[in-house]
Design a protein around this motif. Structure first.
Motif, PDB file in Angstrom:
ATOM      1  N   UNK A 128      47.560  79.477  26.992  1.00  0.00           N
ATOM      2  CA  UNK A 128      47.068  78.767  25.814  1.00  0.00           C
ATOM      3  C   UNK A 128      47.847  77.489  25.510  1.00  0.00           C
ATOM      4  N   UNK A 129      48.820  77.163  26.312  1.00  0.00           N
ATOM      5  CA  UNK A 129      49.649  75.985  26.040  1.00  0.00           C
ATOM      6  C   UNK A 129      48.830  74.703  26.160  1.00  0.00           C
ATOM      7  N   UNK A 130      49.200  73.711  25.369  1.00  0.00           N
ATOM      8  CA  UNK A 130      48.576  72.402  25.471  1.00  0.00           C
ATOM      9  C   UNK A 130      49.000  71.727  26.773  1.00  0.00           C
ATOM     10  N   UNK A 131      48.020  71.219  27.513  1.00  0.00           N
ATOM     11  CA  UNK A 131      48.298  70.417  28.703  1.00  0.00           C
ATOM     12  C   UNK A 131      47.319  69.255  28.737  1.00  0.00           C
ATOM     13  N   UNK A 132      47.694  68.220  29.473  1.00  0.00           N
ATOM     14  CA  UNK A 132      46.846  67.044  29.643  1.00  0.00           C
ATOM     15  C   UNK A 132      46.602  66.853  31.137  1.00  0.00           C
TER      16      UNK A 132
END
Length: 377
Positions: free
Chosen positions: A199-203
């Motif tokens: 669920x971590x934010x990544x780009x």
């Protein structure tokens, strides 16, 4: 960031990379990789070999039925290549419009995406969207099956991602989650566990440094983003506190920037465009219905603030509300700091159209209207 790379608009309308030598294919080729493009790419309207692809399969279109067999051919060739490492870029057009056809009345069995008018026409359009998804799945299956059959699956990282949200009003070409929340599946043998959801934010700018780390290559000094390896191997639960996104030119000029954290999304528009820019919205039954009911006269806010926990569909704009003033000010500051750190051209004012590029006027009603290279605002 796209503006750092120079891609402020669409390649097939004349926008170009500032420095093609920084493209991932060029970088990997310089490190001994056999680089191949099978299918669609969106970074040059010219010969993709300029981007660093050693082998290019010309299929005539980006349909999975044509692209996947070419990718399979390359994997068979790579198997006979004596162990030389390879980078295979497989570009499917699905699920861009036009969608694949679906059986008559298939829309009775599907639901439209949240935020779209629920009608016979939109449900049938959604059935066509699903038909495109099935074709995409078949193409991906062909490539993965051949990778397995070739004996190379256990030393190959597989990344599946998309370039924007679905081609419906309020999704593609927007900076809400429906626009920037793209698919991302990563399989790294010996590192990832099947079925794990992170669920971590990544780009997407995190993919380049991730590939460098997995391949054991030194990251270029100019590279942006964070390696996802600590997420993939379970050493960390997060690698960044926010992601940024942008639109400058699509079919027409509509400059926007966004910062998205776990809790909040803050979007800033940089032109006095009060109404939807219609040429940036793909033709669809949903678009037709919305326009019939006055959607073109809807007023856009210059800024938007959404609470992603209590308002996951991002419908309630909280900007300028006193109880959220501190949050809004903090996100605005962080967004501007990112723009300065990445030398965003919007900081100097309206962005001029690059030489050789053509776009729609902001007042156009469709991306099929005649293109211009001046007076585009």
């Amino acid at each position: 960031a796209p503006h750092s790379a120079g891609m402020l608009g669409l390649a097939h309308r004349g926008f170009v990379l500032r420095d093609p030598s920084r493209h991932l294919a060029r970088f990997l080729r310089s490190n001994g990789y056999h680089t191949c493009l099978a299918g669609h790419q969106h970074l040059t309207s010219g010969d993709p070999r300029k981007l660093g692809y050693e082998t290019v399969y010309e299929s005539g279109n980006g349909d999975a039925a044509d692209v996947a067999p070419n990718a399979v051919s390359f994997l068979r060739q790579a198997q006979r290549g004596g162990g030389r490492p390879f980078f295979l870029d497989v570009g499917f057009d699905e699920t861009h419009r036009p969608f694949h056809e679906a059986p008559v009345d298939a829309g009775r069995y599907v639901a439209v995406l949240p935020g779209l008018p629920d009608t016979v026409e939109t449900r049938q359009d959604m059935a066509r969207f699903h038909a495109s998804l099935r074709e995409l799945d078949r193409g991906v299956e062909m490539v993965l099956d051949e990778l397995e059959a070739s004996g190379q699956a256990e030393n190959t990282i597989v990344i599946l991602t998309t370039d924007h949200g679905p081609a419906f009003p309020g999704m593609k070409s927007t900076l809400t989650d429906a626009g920037i929340g793209v698919g991302l599946i990563v399989r790294a043998p010996g590192m990832t566990t099947p079925g794990t959801v992170i669920d971590a934010l990544v780009s997407q700018i995190d993919l380049y440094p991730t590939i460098c780390d997995v391949a054991g290559l030194e990251r270029p000094a100019w590279l942006q983003g964070y390696s996802m390896v600590p997420l993939l191997d379970g050493r960390s639960k997060r690698i960044r506190d926010e992601v940024f996104g942008e639109v400058t030119f699509h079919a027409a000029y509509e400059p926007q920037r966004v910062i998205r954290t776990d809790r909040w999304t803050y979007i800033r528009r940089f032109e006095d465009q009060e109404h939807p820019v219609l040429s940036n919205i793909d033709a669809s039954p949903a678009r037709d219905i919305l326009l019939e009911h006055g959607w073109a006269e809807r007023i856009w806010s210059r800024t938007s603030l959404f609470d992603n926990v209590v308002d996951p569909l991002q419908r309630d704009n909280l900007t300028d509300r006193p109880e959220h003033a501190i949050v809004e000010a903090d996100l605005s500051r962080r967004l501007e700091a990112w723009m300065r750190a990445t030398d965003d051209p919007l900081l100097a004012g309206p962005v001029p159209l690059p030489k050789g590029a053509r776009v729609n006027r902001v007042s156009d009603g469709s991306p099929d209207d005649p293109l211009v290279d001046a007076d585009f605002r």
